[in-house]
Design an enzyme around this catalytic site. Structure first.
Site, PDB file in Angstrom:
ATOM      1  N   SER A  14       0.794  -1.230   0.000  1.00  0.00           N
ATOM      2  CA  SER A  14       0.000   0.000   0.000  1.00  0.00           C
ATOM      3  C   SER A  14       0.825   1.279   0.000  1.00  0.00           C
ATOM      4  O   SER A  14       0.299   2.346  -0.286  1.00  0.00           O
ATOM      5  CB  SER A  14      -0.963   0.017   1.190  1.00  0.00           C
ATOM      6  OG  SER A  14      -0.265   0.231   2.398  1.00  0.00           O
ATOM      7  N   LYS A  45       1.062   4.016   6.842  1.00  0.00           N
ATOM      8  CA  LYS A  45       0.303   4.912   5.961  1.00  0.00           C
ATOM      9  C   LYS A  45       0.858   6.327   6.057  1.00  0.00           C
ATOM     10  O   LYS A  45       1.647   6.650   6.929  1.00  0.00           O
ATOM     11  CB  LYS A  45      -1.183   4.949   6.345  1.00  0.00           C
ATOM     12  CG  LYS A  45      -1.888   3.606   6.332  1.00  0.00           C
ATOM     13  CD  LYS A  45      -2.067   3.053   4.942  1.00  0.00           C
ATOM     14  CE  LYS A  45      -2.735   1.685   5.002  1.00  0.00           C
ATOM     15  NZ  LYS A  45      -2.725   1.007   3.724  1.00  0.00           N
TER      16      LYS A  45
END
Length: 196
Positions: free
Chosen positions: A52, A98
């Site tokens: 991600s 993230k």
């Protein structure tokens, strides 16, 4: 006896058996305690799990994260505690890496038609994203507007089309208490060594 040195030479006392071993043991235990404090309170190592954050961070990459006195800011790459989410398809909770898009009190809008993210109405300049993002499939990611609660962060992966992040209703904005720290240094593999 030397006429300039009126004191007889003092003989060194032989050390007691085990003294040197005891001193080494004290040094070793001191280092262990310092390492435990360092890696629990100040900084720690973690491994990227998944794609991600491509191309900024890659699957399997080891990085140093800073914890002591850290306050999240927009643009920071953070590591979230394993208990922050357990999503379908996961066998167990995972630490999540993230990028912070917005912090408490800010608003986030995503315009999938133009591939633009707005924070408080201002478009973000995002040279770090892997590719232009498209509208995700699935009911859990159909919203395009969020208000970030106080003491929370809105996070997204740099690989937007392969990222479960705050756009997903099952995750949403993350309470800042779940943040383990900010990624500051990539350590492994060596060809990726450097500041994050």
């Amino acid at each position: 006896m030397d006429k300039y040195n009126s004191h007889p030479k003092e003989q060194e006392e032989p050390g007691r058996p085990g003294t040197e071993l005891y001193e080494w043991l004290q040094l070793f235990l001191g280092c262990v305690v310092a390492a435990v404090v360092l890696f629990n309170c100040v900084a720690r190592l973690t491994r990227v799990d998944g794609d991600s954050m491509n191309n900024t961070l890659r699957d399997g990459e080891v990085m140093l994260i800073w914890s002591l006195g850290y306050t999240p800011e927009q643009g920071d790459i953070v590591v979230l505690n394993k208990t922050s989410a357990v999503l379908p398809g996961w066998n167990e909770p995972r630490a999540i890496v993230k990028r912070v898009i917005a912090t408490g009190g800010q608003t986030v809008d995503v315009d999938y038609a133009s591939g633009t993210v707005y924070v408080d109405g201002q478009p973000l300049d995002e040279p770090y994203i892997r590719e232009e993002m498209y509208l995700p499939y699935g009911a859990a990611m159909q919203h395009t507007h969020w208000e970030v609660p106080e003491n929370s962060v809105f996070v997204m992966g740099d690989n937007r089309n392969n990222s479960t992040d705050s756009r997903d209703d099952r995750l949403g904005p993350i309470d800042s208490d779940y943040i383990l720290g900010k990624a500051v240094l990539a350590l492994w593999p060596l060809d990726r060594f450097g500041a994050v």
